[in-house]
Design a protein around this motif. Structure first.
Motif, PDB file in Angstrom:
ATOM      1  N   ARG A   1       0.824  -1.205   0.000  1.00  0.00           N
ATOM      2  CA  ARG A   1       0.000   0.000   0.000  1.00  0.00           C
ATOM      3  C   ARG A   1       0.858   1.255   0.000  1.00  0.00           C
TER       4      ARG A   1
ATOM      5  N   ALA B   1       0.927   4.154  -2.927  1.00  0.00           N
ATOM      6  CA  ALA B   1       0.700   5.562  -2.600  1.00  0.00           C
ATOM      7  C   ALA B   1       1.865   6.431  -3.076  1.00  0.00           C
TER       8      ALA B   1
ATOM      9  N   ASP C   1      -6.955  15.443   0.086  1.00  0.00           N
ATOM     10  CA  ASP C   1      -5.675  14.896   0.525  1.00  0.00           C
ATOM     11  C   ASP C   1      -5.326  15.494   1.881  1.00  0.00           C
TER      12      ASP C   1
ATOM     13  N   THR D   1      -0.753   7.763   5.315  1.00  0.00           N
ATOM     14  CA  THR D   1      -0.629   7.921   3.856  1.00  0.00           C
ATOM     15  C   THR D   1      -1.988   8.147   3.233  1.00  0.00           C
ATOM     16  N   TYR D   2      -1.952   8.819   2.067  1.00  0.00           N
ATOM     17  CA  TYR D   2      -3.178   9.064   1.295  1.00  0.00           C
ATOM     18  C   TYR D   2      -2.880   8.816  -0.178  1.00  0.00           C
ATOM     19  N   MET D   3      -3.882   8.299  -0.925  1.00  0.00           N
ATOM     20  CA  MET D   3      -3.789   8.179  -2.379  1.00  0.00           C
ATOM     21  C   MET D   3      -5.192   8.233  -2.966  1.00  0.00           C
TER      22      MET D   3
END
Length: 893
Positions: free
Chosen positions: A727, A731, A846, A877-879
């Protein structure tokens, strides 16, 4: 026009440079050239005199220009027909209105329609031979020049031969004595002049033909090179120019004929007036003679002498004062002898026999009997160095001549063409200029009107059509200045409206079909993690993010027996539906043969043979496949053209590349051989597999993510288990490529040996505050079961709550109803840690973009809570995955 002359052709089959054009175009071309030829004839350009007027050195055959153009464009048959028709026009003109010596005496049927028909056929034959091999550049000009030279020599020779025949007949009939030049009649003098300059005429005819051939050939070639790229405005302009040019030629010819006829009528009126005046003088002289006869003063003078005296006083002064240069010649004859004359060419006392020769001694008497006629007459020519005229330098010239008898006197009045038409060129110049400017105004006004009323609406319509073609189906055409454009606009708009409906229906159907295909493809890939919870010897996690609705990448894992795991990752050469179909076939074949337990290299080779046998589309697939004995750690792998994987030695250890290739990609060479490699894994070792959508991902600056950046990433994340590293890598790649279109599928698989698989859980609820309690309860239950410290549990609970509330408040703010939010977790040991993932399909947001220093004072409660959550977690984390926001947090203890 288009010329399709191949490399070679048979001469007898050649039909001109535009033989491939439509019949209508060829007929129009032939007719236009005939109109030009007719205009040339009536403008005295059928034979173009070279030299001063009345004393031409030679005559160039001007009608060879349209005949040669026809022969070059339409072939020898059309050239012969054009020559025949041009000759008929010339023959008729020579009979009705002969305006130069050549037409007057030497244009006959043989020298007109027979000669020009022969010339057209000969030119067509020469051009067919010259262009037989389709020469280019200078060679083309040389070959055309040779053909023109042959045609010029033969045509001029035939024309001259006919003049010789005419001359011989004239000499025979006239029974002339050639001892004195003055005894040669005018037509013979003209013939001798033509024969004496045969070479000059031949050269000028050749030059005329060559220029015509080069220009016509160049125009056709130029038109062929640009015909497909010519706009309506330019095409219409060219056609309008041709039409206006033809009209200009016809108007010029009509003007020339009209001016000529008017000048001829004026000349005849002048002669009639002169003869009437002279007749009146004769009447007066007779009356005067009668009055004088018998008077004392003249009683001893004979009547004839007195009559001559009176006539001399009445006529002599008039004849002597008659303007020779501007009005013409007046000669009074008595007893076939010149009595009075205003021309040095007719000296007093010279007899008609001396003037015209023995054969024409009765020339004046014949004129008196025949009335008005056009004939040669003698005019005097001045010495080069004196102003004296001499009989030896008389020359022949066409003119209008009339003679009338008054008693014993014969009076001849003649107006030479040089006098009768002295103002014709000036009048013609003004008329031509007026026609030119009038037609120029018509041309530009017509072109402007065309541009305004036709071309501009067409251009605007094409602009709208270009927008429609580019996908903007909201555009409509609104050209309604005429019934035709209104109908066209309505037709286009109706078509676009119907097309929009069809496209929407097709897109909707395609979206449904692609959604179904995507669901089928996802269902074909294993998605349950951990896949084998009863096996506590390894942990495995994988993900695939397609560049299109369906992709060509895939991964797979399966148990072969009670101690062996088979797994692989692959990348199909195609994308979209074709790639997905080939991916399904490849996945099936690989799993089938690997599951049998045969040697891995043999299983890969057999799967390759099956894929080659049914691969009409020529697709291929790169594969990295392995088997793992999870009891011993023995890993056997085959790399069939795939990216090199990375291997971590021990938890938080160093990474290395497995750079051995074991064979070519699958699907191309049926008999390809494969070699397998074996290594031993130790507990804590982790294997990272990926497709080239990772290392070849491009950012907005078209820079690759690259292997070097991948090395930096894994080095910075050596303490991550399978789920986390997959993951996090996804990302990181997404952040790198943010703003750029995803060009390839991104597929990642990680396997960690010697660790227990992560425990997972998931809940999907509507994004409302009322459902927060259920999501938090699921996380707390897992943490309590794992004996998580209360302070850690509280931090995780707060972070999940802040993220969940943020989704409820903002993600679906633009929707009438809230959407769904999914909360998933994974718990892993060694060390103990929990990873929580929240997914929603709301507006992009985001949380990583919030700057703690910059935004802490203006974020509000929600933004400040997210900042606090970021600080309290070990990893945040962000995506944005397609249309989905994915936030992942991790906390260990």
């Amino acid at each position: 026009m288009e010329t399709n002359i191949v490399k070679t052709h048979r001469v007898r089959d050649w039909k001109g440079l535009i033989h491939c054009e439509a019949r209508k175009t060829k007929v129009q071309t032939f007719a236009a050239l005939f109109l030009v030829a007719s205009a040339m004839t009536f403008m005295q350009l059928g034979f173009i005199g070279v030299g001063s007027e009345g004393k031409y050195v030679c005559y160039v055959m001007g009608l060879l220009v349209p005949v040669a153009a026809t022969a070059l464009l339409l072939g020898k048959g059309a050239g012969a027909l054009q020559g025949f028709l041009c000759g008929i026009v010339l023959f008729v003109h020579a009979i009705v209105q002969p305006l130069n010596p050549v037409e007057r005496y030497f244009v006959s049927g043989v020298n007109s329609f027979v000669l020009y028909a022969f010339a057209g056929f000969l030119l067509g034959l020469c051009f067919a031979i010259a262009l037989r091999s389709n020469p280019k550049g200078v060679r083309r000009i040389v070959y055309l020049g040779i053909g023109c030279a042959i045609s010029a020599v033969v045509t001029t020779a035939v024309f001259t031969f006919n003049i010789l025949l005419h001359l011989m007949a004239e000499l025979y009939i006239s029974q002339l004595q050639l001892s004195k030049l003055v005894n040669i009649p005018p037509d013979v003098i003209g013939a001798l002049n033509s024969l004496g300059n045969l070479g000059a005429q031949c050269v000028l005819d050749f030059a005329l033909l060559l220029v015509t051939a080069i220009l016509v050939s160049a125009i056709v070639q130029r038109y062929n090179a640009t015909r497909n790229g010519v706009s309506v405005r330019v095409s219409f302009g060219i056609q309008l120019f041709v039409v206006v040019s033809i009209v200009f030629c016809v108007l010029s010819a009509l003007s020339y004929v009209s001016i000529t006829l008017q000048a001829a009528a004026d000349a005849r009126n002048e002669m009639d007036g002169t003869l009437y005046f002279i007749g009146d003088q004769f009447v007066k002289s007779e009356e005067t003679t009668q009055e004088l006869v018998g008077t004392d003063k003249f009683k001893d003078i004979p009547k004839d002498t007195l009559d001559a005296f009176v006539h001399a006083n009445y006529l002599g002064n008039f004849v002597d004062g008659y303007d020779l240069a501007n009005r013409g010649t007046v000669v009074v004859f008595r007893d076939n002898k010149v009595l009075h004359s205003n021309s040095p060419a007719y000296p007093e006392g010279m007899t008609t026999k001396e003037l015209f020769g023995e054969a024409r001694e009765d020339y004046i008497a014949n004129l008196v009997e025949s009335g008005e006629t056009s004939e040669f007459l003698y005019t005097a020519e001045m010495y080069d160095d004196t102003d004296n005229y001499t009989n030896d330098y008389r020359r022949a010239e066409l003119g209008y001549i009339r003679a009338q008898r008054y008693g014993s006197y014969d009076v001849m009045v003649a107006v030479p063409f040089s006098v009768a038409f002295s103002t014709r060129n000036t009048t013609m110049a003004w008329s031509t200029m007026l026609s030119f400017w009038l037609l120029a105004v018509v041309y530009f006004l017509t072109a402007r009107l065309l541009g305004k009323d036709v071309v501009s609406p067409i251009d605007r319509t094409n602009e709208r059509l270009a927008q429609i073609t580019n996908g903007d189906l909201e555009v409509r055409v609104q050209e309604r200045d005429s019934v035709e454009f209104t109908s066209l606009s309505d037709g286009i708009n109706s078509t676009v409206t119907a097309l929009s409906g069809y496209i929407e229906e097709a897109e909707s159907r395609m979206e449904r079909e692609l959604a179904t295909a995507k669901a089928i493809q996802k269902s074909a890939l294993p998605r349950v993690f951990p896949p084998f919870p009863e096996v506590d010897k390894f942990d495995i996690f994988a993900s695939m993010n397609a560049a299109k609705e369906v992709g060509g990448d895939f991964y797979d894992y399966f148990l072969i027996d009670d101690h062996t795991l088979g797994f692989l990752i692959a990348d199909v050469s195609g994308k979209g539906v074709p790639g997905a179909l080939f991916m399904m076939a490849a996945k099936t074949e690989l799993e089938n043969y690997m599951s049998t337990g045969m040697e891995l290299s043999q299983a890969i080779a057999t799967a390759n043979m099956r894929l080659c046998a049914n691969n009409d589309a020529g697709m291929f697939v790169t594969v990295w496949a392995a088997t793992l004995d999870y009891n011993t750690g023995e890993l056997t792998y085959v790399n069939a053209g795939h990216n090199f994987p990375l291997l971590r030695h021990g938890f938080n250890g160093e990474w290395e590349w497995l750079k051995k290739k074991c064979g070519l990609f699958l699907g191309t060479f049926e008999m390809a051989k494969y070699r397998q490699e074996t290594i031993m894994l130790k507990p804590g070792d982790e294997l990272l597999l990926y497709t080239d959508g990772v290392n070849e991902a491009f950012n907005v600056n078209e820079e690759e993510y690259s292997n070097e950046r991948l090395e930096e990433f894994v080095a910075a994340h050596s303490n991550m288990h399978s789920r986390e590293i997959v993951r996090s890598l996804r990302a990181d790649v997404a952040r790198w490529a943010e703003g750029a279109e995803q060009s390839d599928d991104v597929t990642i698989l990680a396997l960690e040996y010697g660790v227990k698989p992560e425990v997972t859980g998931s809940i999907t609820v509507t994004a409302t505050i009322e459902n927060l309690e259920a999501a938090v309860a699921m996380i707390n239950n897992e943490l309590e079961a794992r004996l998580c410290p209360l302070d850690v549990q509280h931090k995780v609970e707060v972070a999940v709550e802040e993220l969940f509330v943020n989704v409820c408040r903002y993600a679906y703010a633009d929707k009438d109803e809230p959407g769904k939010v999914q909360v998933r977790y994974a718990y892993g040991t060694d060390p103990s840690a929990i990873t929580v993932e929240l997914r929603d399909k709301g507006m992009p947001f985001d949380p990583m973009a919030l700057d703690p220093e910059r935004d802490s004072a203006k974020t509000g409660d929600g933004g400040l809570g997210i900042l606090m959550a970021r600080r309290s977690m070990d990893d945040f984390t962000y995506m944005r995955s397609g249309d989905t926001n994915v936030v992942v947090i991790k906390k260990g203890w």
